[in-house]
Design a protein around this motif. Structure first.
Motif, PDB file in Angstrom:
ATOM      1  N   ASN A 101      29.180  10.674   0.631  1.00 56.97           N
ATOM      2  CA  ASN A 101      27.896  10.017   0.360  1.00 56.97           C
ATOM      3  C   ASN A 101      28.115   8.637  -0.240  1.00 56.97           C
ATOM      4  N   THR A 102      27.364   7.677   0.257  1.00 56.70           N
ATOM      5  CA  THR A 102      27.340   6.338  -0.321  1.00 56.70           C
ATOM      6  C   THR A 102      26.025   5.682   0.069  1.00 56.70           C
ATOM      7  N   VAL A 103      25.486   4.852  -0.817  1.00 50.82           N
ATOM      8  CA  VAL A 103      24.235   4.160  -0.524  1.00 50.82           C
ATOM      9  C   VAL A 103      24.170   2.923  -1.404  1.00 50.82           C
ATOM     10  N   GLN A 104      23.544   1.867  -0.881  1.00 52.45           N
ATOM     11  CA  GLN A 104      23.415   0.653  -1.681  1.00 52.45           C
ATOM     12  C   GLN A 104      22.490   0.908  -2.868  1.00 52.45           C
ATOM     13  N   SER A 117      14.001  -3.587  11.514  1.00 49.09           N
ATOM     14  CA  SER A 117      12.678  -3.588  12.157  1.00 49.09           C
ATOM     15  C   SER A 117      11.708  -4.509  11.427  1.00 49.09           C
ATOM     16  N   GLU A 118      12.026  -4.908  10.205  1.00 45.85           N
ATOM     17  CA  GLU A 118      11.172  -5.842   9.469  1.00 45.85           C
ATOM     18  C   GLU A 118      11.584  -7.294   9.691  1.00 45.85           C
ATOM     19  N   GLY A 119      12.559  -7.514  10.584  1.00 47.36           N
ATOM     20  CA  GLY A 119      12.930  -8.863  10.961  1.00 47.36           C
ATOM     21  C   GLY A 119      13.879  -9.553  10.016  1.00 47.36           C
ATOM     22  N   ASP A 120      14.525  -8.817   9.104  1.00 50.35           N
ATOM     23  CA  ASP A 120      15.506  -9.435   8.220  1.00 50.35           C
ATOM     24  C   ASP A 120      16.821  -8.671   8.332  1.00 50.35           C
ATOM     25  N   GLY A 121      17.767  -8.987   7.455  1.00 51.65           N
ATOM     26  CA  GLY A 121      19.066  -8.322   7.508  1.00 51.65           C
ATOM     27  C   GLY A 121      19.842  -8.615   8.776  1.00 51.65           C
ATOM     28  N   GLY A 138      17.219  -5.220  -2.355  1.00 46.06           N
ATOM     29  CA  GLY A 138      17.402  -4.550  -1.069  1.00 46.06           C
ATOM     30  C   GLY A 138      18.859  -4.570  -0.706  1.00 46.06           C
ATOM     31  N   SER A 139      19.204  -5.341   0.336  1.00 45.24           N
ATOM     32  CA  SER A 139      20.587  -5.475   0.772  1.00 45.24           C
ATOM     33  C   SER A 139      20.958  -6.954   0.703  1.00 45.24           C
ATOM     34  N   PRO A 140      21.994  -7.323  -0.054  1.00 46.88           N
ATOM     35  CA  PRO A 140      22.276  -8.742  -0.276  1.00 46.88           C
ATOM     36  C   PRO A 140      22.913  -9.414   0.936  1.00 46.88           C
ATOM     37  N   GLU A 141      22.904 -10.719   0.915  1.00 48.74           N
ATOM     38  CA  GLU A 141      23.590 -11.504   1.947  1.00 48.74           C
ATOM     39  C   GLU A 141      25.101 -11.375   1.741  1.00 48.74           C
ATOM     40  N   ASN A 188      25.873 -12.810  -1.968  1.00 47.34           N
ATOM     41  CA  ASN A 188      24.830 -13.513  -2.709  1.00 47.34           C
ATOM     42  C   ASN A 188      23.686 -12.544  -2.981  1.00 47.34           C
ATOM     43  N   SER A 189      23.437 -12.270  -4.242  1.00 49.76           N
ATOM     44  CA  SER A 189      22.329 -11.389  -4.604  1.00 49.76           C
ATOM     45  C   SER A 189      21.558 -12.027  -5.757  1.00 49.76           C
TER      46      SER A 189
END
Length: 917
Positions: free
Chosen positions: A147-150, A255-259, A327-330, A362-363
């Protein structure tokens, strides 16, 4: 002398007739040569690999059998009764239980059906089929016990996410590359998230395209491999292709147009001289920010910051998320890896591998709103982050950045020699991980005056800081010797020397002086430094095949550490096959140990964190060798000790169906944990140390559960073939089983992060269908419920006037059942992944993966722990207040402040093109 000479001549003649040299080629069903196929003389360590044109040459005993194995293909066994043996391997439909594995034994290599231990084997194809961008996330959707998650609040954790096998924390799984220990990361997780207080190797740094296969031993293995192997061992085997190469271009978006993600990798190889090979991988990738902020509750923010509600509402009307970014950083990454070897002579081989990875992340910290940092208190903020006009300021707060730079390297050079049946492997391994940080768009708010009475910071503060960082390096030497003494007994023994270095890098003065940089204070000089230790270990391993079906195996190991002394551990395992190898029973009992890491012993720092109802507060961690720890009587850390029991069953009733069931029970004594923050007072003098936390051998724990792996492949359906696979992990017990030790403090939130924050059960059900040029896969991952007792939630834990837990004589937390007690429960969810492969030509493959096809997101609810809690949940206003406490007034509404059981990003589309040459 003449008689002796004649006898020697006759003896050598007999030996020459007792051996046979075999050569040939190995190809697939289409006639394409397969480089890198493993060929092993059955029951021995004698083996070779095919070269670039699929050819091989090996000398074996008369009457021997050869086992041909290659990841992604069914194995083949041939009797070595001729000098020329050509083999055609067929592609397999799933995990091959006959695959020869090298993990888990220090004697002869065995197939997965003959080993006494549970081992998962994942091919490169298995990993890439997930569509996940990194190796660790691919494992998340292939191994149920992994198991791993941001985490929702990143800071340094954004550089690599904590992972766990069997809910045991990242520091209890040993990572190997080609059988050699990989270095730990320099990062110590100190946020209130799963993995808190631990560290692990950065497996996300390993390029997936460089991996031939992964062998995951789901059993305690300290006796074979030393510290860190309490939960198991992950051995990453690198590709050995010397000619065939491939280029892969990957892209993706949520699906939200980012990442947005874009990556390209090259894996290829070349010959080196007449008998050598070099395989190399170059991988570049860039992933953009994916932002998932919540809509902030005005009343909650006004209450937390003592602000005027109208001012808060006016700001949130323009910025509903209060400017927060989470969320999820660059992330940008460059990865380089080589793997090579060469035959120096008929009996000696040189091998080597090396890797270097650079990551830039970058966060962002929580946004400082204008009512959190008002101009009335600090008018100079308008000059820094507004328009500078005091009459008509445009100041609307500021968002500090957190930027991290990570470099990770490892390398091994070794020699293997076979002489008179003795197999010797000598190697030296180096590795290191360095992380440095920077904070921008921030300031030091401290009111500190210079000798002339002028402010050093505040209006004169810099807005960019270098808070320092950490680094970890190790040097490992190994000598491993093994021999097949007879057709029944094989032995192995060896030694390992390891030297480790941990460094805390000092930040610039402005980053730590006074309050330090707003959002992330730097490493102070007194907390910085370099520390070292070394250890020497020896082991002996013996395997005895009582019959061809009945195996017993025993290992004993002793290690001596320079900082805490010695440890002796052992392991005994057995396996019995019957019904023509259709059923296998296996089991093991072992003791183990885990040395506390240098990070846990020496880390001392200030940390900014969100305290529900109080906003962002600063607290500290004192290490176990500090003056403060001595004053408080904190004991120095000792190694964890473990007892591991595994009992398993494997069945292969017919060719294309197999199933394994493995029960495990792991007891850990003197578990090393990072305790609660406490307002500490020196008992003898009454001196106040402060609101601090420290590591200790806090308690004993037990974890038990069941692993299931099953597959049914090559089912004819129309003109194609269908395959199914099912794997799962069920946790029966994962809890503290002793009272608290060493004056340790362990609240409900820490108990949750340690024991209940990962899914109680996790299942993966997949189907694969191949027809013509198309391949389809559909995988469903069931994430069972997980629970948190967050800081800030109403709790019936009794605390004193300083906020410390009140404990009884046995160390247990005192509770008041007249007070409500709540926890949060993340509801079980199923995440569905769809994959479509199109083999456009023999060389070009196009793959589309839709991860989380139905956009399933984490969902949580409150659960009452007592009657008073039930009454509270009947009051909507009280429920809203509790929700604000654990989400920072809804900034982290999807995940809460402490994390979830799977990703919050929703549906992701990934497209890749693979060209083979």
């Amino acid at each position: 002398m003449k008689k002796i000479a004649i006898l020697l001549f006759l003896f050598s003649t007999v030996l020459s007739f007792a051996q046979r040299q075999v050569s040939g080629t190995v190809k697939d069903n289409t006639g394409t040569p397969l480089p890198g196929v493993n060929i092993v003389e059955k029951g021995t360590n004698n083996g070779v690999s095919t070269d670039i044109d699929g050819s091989y040459k090996i000398t074996v005993k008369e009457g021997a059998s050869l086992i041909f194995t290659y990841v992604g293909y069914n194995s083949a066994t041939r009797l070595a009764n001729t000098s020329q043996i050509d083999v055609a391997l067929s592609e397999e439909g799933g995990q091959n239980l006959d695959e020869v594995v090298v993990t888990g034994s220090r004697t002869a290599a065995r197939s997965n059906t003959t080993t006494a231990l549970p081992i998962d084997i994942l091919s490169s194809k298995d990993l890439t089929s997930t569509g996940q961008a990194t190796f660790d996330k691919a494992l998340q959707y292939k191994i149920p016990s992994f198991n791993t998650v941001q985490t929702p609040v990143n800071d340094a954790t954004s550089l690599l996410d904590p992972y766990e096998i069997r809910n045991m924390g990242p520091s209890r799984t040993l990572i190997l590359i080609n059988g050699k220990r990989k270095n730990l990361s320099s990062l110590l997780y100190v946020q209130t998230s799963p993995g808190r207080g631990e560290t692990g190797a950065d497996i996300s740094a390993i390029p997936t395209d460089a991996i031939e296969r992964v062998e995951i031993l789901r059993d305690g293995a300290s006796a074979q491999y030393g510290s860190d192997a309490i939960a198991g061992v992950m051995n990453i085997i690198l590709k050995k292709n010397a000619s065939a190469g491939q280029v892969t271009v990957r892209s993706g978006i949520t699906s939200e147009g980012d990442g947005e993600m874009l990556g390209v990798s090259l894996n290829s190889g070349t010959t080196v001289g007449e008998k050598g090979f070099l395989n190399y991988t170059v991988d570049f990738s860039k992933v953009n920010l994916a932002n998932r902020p919540g809509t902030v509750d005005a009343e909650g923010d006004a209450g937390d910051f003592g602000a005027n509600l109208a001012d808060v509402q006016a700001f949130l009307a323009k910025h509903p998320d209060a400017g927060n970014i989470n969320g999820s950083p660059e992330t940008a990454a460059a990865k380089f890896l080589i793997n090579g070897g060469s035959d120096i002579s008929d009996n000696t081989k040189l091998y080597y591998n090396a890797a270097y990875v650079y990551k830039k992340v970058n966060s962002f910290a929580n946004f400082r709103t204008p009512y959190w940092r008002p101009l009335a208190d600090e008018p100079y903020l308008n000059d820094f982050f507004g328009n500078g006009d005091p009459a008509n300021p445009s100041y609307e707060g500021y968002g500090p950045t957190f930027e991290g730079n990570l470099s990770d390297y490892n390398g091994t050079l070794g020699f293997k020699n076979v002489k008179n049946g003795w197999n010797t492997d000598a190697s030296i391994t180096v590795g290191g991980n360095k992380q440095t940080y920077s904070v921008n768009n921030s300031l030091n708010r401290s009111s500190i005056l210079d000798e002339d009475g002028n402010e050093i910071y505040r209006e004169n503060s810099p807005i960019s800081f270098n808070p320092g960082g950490t680094s970890f390096n190790h040097l490992v030497g190994n000598i491993d010797i093994s021999k097949i003494l007879s057709d029944k007994i094989s032995i192995g023994f060896g030694t390992e020397f390891r030297s480790e270095y941990f460094t805390v890098i000092e930040g610039d003065q402005a980053s730590w002086d006074g309050l330090g940089a707003d959002s992330f204070a730097g490493n102070r000089p007194e907390n910085s430094g370099k520390w070292n230790r070394y250890n020497v270990g020896v082991y002996f391993d013996v395997a005895y095949d009582i019959t061809k079906d009945f195996l017993i195996n025993g290992t004993v190991r002793h290690e001596e550490y320079s900082d805490f002394g010695g440890a002796t551990v052992w392991k005994a395992s057995t396996r019995y096959k019957f019904l023509d190898d259709k059923i296998t029973l296996r089991g093991s009992v072992s003791t183990g140990f885990r040395a506390p890491t240098l990070h846990q012993i020496y880390t001392q720092k200030s940390q900014y964190s969100f305290v529900p109802g109080e906003g962002i507060q600063v607290s500290g961690i004192v290490n176990n060798v500090s003056p403060q720890a001595r004053k408080l009587g904190v004991n120095q850390l000792q190694p964890e000790k473990s007892t591991n029991i595994t009992v398993g069953l494997g069945a292969k009733p017919f060719k294309d169906f197999n199933i394994t069931l493995d029960y495990y029970n792991i007891k850990i004594e003197d578990r090393v944990t990072l305790g609660d923050k406490q307002y500490e007072v020196v008992p003898t003098t009454g001196e106040v140390i402060g609101n601090i936390a420290y590591f200790s051998n806090a308690f004993d724990s037990r974890t038990s559960g069941l692993d299931v792996v099953a597959s049914y492949n090559n089912i004819g359906l129309g003109e194609g073939k269908l395959g199914f696979n099912l794997s799962g992990n069920v946790t029966f017990e994962n809890e503290r089983i002793s009272g608290m030790k060493n004056n340790s403090s362990f609240s409900d939130i820490l108990n949750s992060l340690t024991f209940t924050s990962r899914p109680k059960t996790k299942w993966i059900l997949g189907a694969n269908y191949e027809i013509g040029k198309f391949g389809f896969s559909l995988n469903n991952t069931y994430f069972g419920k997980s629970t948190f007792n967050q800081d800030g939630l109403v709790s019936n834990e009794v605390r004193d006037g300083d906020g410390n837990l009140v404990r009884d004589a046995s160390g247990e937390t005192v509770r008041d059942d007249s007070q409500p007690n709540l926890k949060t429960e993340f509801i079980a969810k199923i995440v569905t992944d769809l994959g479509v492969n199109f083999n456009a030509t023999e060389k070009l493959t196009i793959a589309l993966n839709v991860n989380n096809l139905f956009n399933v997101l984490p969902e949580w609810k409150f659960v009452a722990e007592n009657a008073a809690g039930e009454a509270l949940l009947a009051d909507p206003a009280a429920v809203k207040g509790q929700s604000n406490l654990i989400t920072f007034n809804q900034r982290y509404s999807r995940m809460t402040y402490d994390g979830s059981h799977f990703s919050q990003l929703g549906t992701m589309f990934n497209l890749s093109l693979n060209y083979k040459f």
